[in-house]
Design a protein around this motif. Sequence first.
Motif, PDB file in Angstrom:
ATOM      1  N   ARG A  34       0.831  -1.201   0.000  1.00 29.53           N
ATOM      2  CA  ARG A  34       0.000   0.000   0.000  1.00 29.53           C
ATOM      3  C   ARG A  34       0.873   1.262   0.000  1.00 29.53           C
ATOM      4  O   ARG A  34       0.574   2.233  -0.706  1.00 29.53           O
ATOM      5  N   ALA A  35       1.956   1.228   0.774  1.00 29.59           N
ATOM      6  CA  ALA A  35       2.858   2.388   0.831  1.00 29.59           C
ATOM      7  C   ALA A  35       3.587   2.578  -0.495  1.00 29.59           C
ATOM      8  O   ALA A  35       3.769   3.713  -0.960  1.00 29.59           O
ATOM      9  N   ARG A  36       3.998   1.477  -1.130  1.00 24.59           N
ATOM     10  CA  ARG A  36       4.665   1.578  -2.437  1.00 24.59           C
ATOM     11  C   ARG A  36       3.703   2.146  -3.490  1.00 24.59           C
ATOM     12  O   ARG A  36       4.105   2.938  -4.341  1.00 24.59           O
ATOM     13  N   SER A  37       2.446   1.731  -3.422  1.00 22.36           N
ATOM     14  CA  SER A  37       1.458   2.259  -4.359  1.00 22.36           C
ATOM     15  C   SER A  37       1.270   3.757  -4.161  1.00 22.36           C
ATOM     16  O   SER A  37       1.185   4.526  -5.134  1.00 22.36           O
ATOM     17  N   GLN A  38       1.212   4.182  -2.893  1.00 22.14           N
ATOM     18  CA  GLN A  38       1.091   5.610  -2.602  1.00 22.14           C
ATOM     19  C   GLN A  38       2.326   6.367  -3.068  1.00 22.14           C
ATOM     20  O   GLN A  38       2.231   7.484  -3.586  1.00 22.14           O
ATOM     21  N   LEU A  39       3.509   5.749  -2.903  1.00 23.64           N
ATOM     22  CA  LEU A  39       4.750   6.387  -3.339  1.00 23.64           C
ATOM     23  C   LEU A  39       4.775   6.568  -4.855  1.00 23.64           C
ATOM     24  O   LEU A  39       5.181   7.622  -5.361  1.00 23.64           O
ATOM     25  N   GLU A  40       4.325   5.549  -5.578  1.00 21.53           N
ATOM     26  CA  GLU A  40       4.295   5.652  -7.042  1.00 21.53           C
ATOM     27  C   GLU A  40       3.331   6.748  -7.503  1.00 21.53           C
ATOM     28  O   GLU A  40       3.577   7.427  -8.503  1.00 21.53           O
ATOM     29  N   THR A  41       2.253   6.926  -6.752  1.00 25.49           N
ATOM     30  CA  THR A  41       1.309   7.998  -7.078  1.00 25.49           C
ATOM     31  C   THR A  41       1.883   9.369  -6.747  1.00 25.49           C
ATOM     32  O   THR A  41       1.645  10.352  -7.453  1.00 25.49           O
ATOM     33  N   THR A  42       2.663   9.423  -5.661  1.00 23.47           N
ATOM     34  CA  THR A  42       3.217  10.695  -5.185  1.00 23.47           C
ATOM     35  C   THR A  42       4.410  11.157  -6.007  1.00 23.47           C
ATOM     36  O   THR A  42       4.618  12.363  -6.198  1.00 23.47           O
ATOM     37  N   MET A  43       5.216  10.227  -6.495  1.00 19.42           N
ATOM     38  CA  MET A  43       6.499  10.562  -7.101  1.00 19.42           C
ATOM     39  C   MET A  43       6.405  11.549  -8.273  1.00 19.42           C
ATOM     40  O   MET A  43       7.246  12.459  -8.376  1.00 19.42           O
TER      41      MET A  43
END
Length: 312
Positions: A34-43
Amino acid sequence: MAQRADLKKRINSVTDIKQMTNAMQLISAVKMRRARSQLETTMPFFAACAETMVKLCDAGFERNNPFFQLHHKKRGETWKIGYFILTGEQGLAGAYNMNVISTATNHIRQKIMENVRKDLKTSARLFVAGKIGKEQLIREGFDVVADFQYPISEPTYYRAREISDFIHDLYDNGELDLIYFVYTQIESSIAMKPIVTRILPVNPSGLEELIPGQYRADYGLSMGGTVEYRPEADDVLNHLISTYLTGMVYGALTESYASEQTARMIAMDHATENAEELLRKLTIKSNQARQNRITNELAEIVGGAEVLQAQQ
């Protein structure tokens, strides 16, 4: 018999630990995804904020803006430096927290030594997110701001905006001359490293290093494209400063949280493997003890039979 009973207790204890570490590994894996998915969205947003600052610096629009100008100190004056250090609220994440703390303390000591050689003083204030880092740095005697209480877990844009407004005011009011972020950057699916990056005043070369390669081409950083600013570049610059700070804070929080969950998942996976290996060894010892007991009982039976036969 006593040895085998002790082994059985140890086996039960290790089995319980294995179940616990395996459960924690599964929970961390879910949080990590979930955190990696959020990171990919944020980057992309993080990269756009950083890239825009670099573009403005390349165009020379930062010359009269205090958020881009590095202060100059005379001998005997003090550099007021703020460190925003992102650590976790919990342990059991391998060396994740200690690596961030070690990176921060090494940078602080390096800055102090550099300023001493220039006959300058250093005042370092630490704003630590996460209970683990805060407690450790207080024990080591650093000036940790106690009322700065923001976790890195489940980061939100609203929390990032609160922190960025706080940073903006500290710098704009002259309470700090330099502001650094210390957090963990993800290099690959299993590789992470703690980094120190200057947030204010804006450091174009440092920002350029933070932007992932795949986003540079998307935003023209490596393509040499031009950008038009309306109504004026200075107006755009003043508006973008707050957006830049929020984007940097949000990106750092998101990447720190993803790094923590990845580190905990890896640590719990290794702990589970170690528990399995220990169980294997203890099981072998238990079987050996059981075999020795059976052998001794058989020997006693055979010996007793021989005595009875001799008496007859």
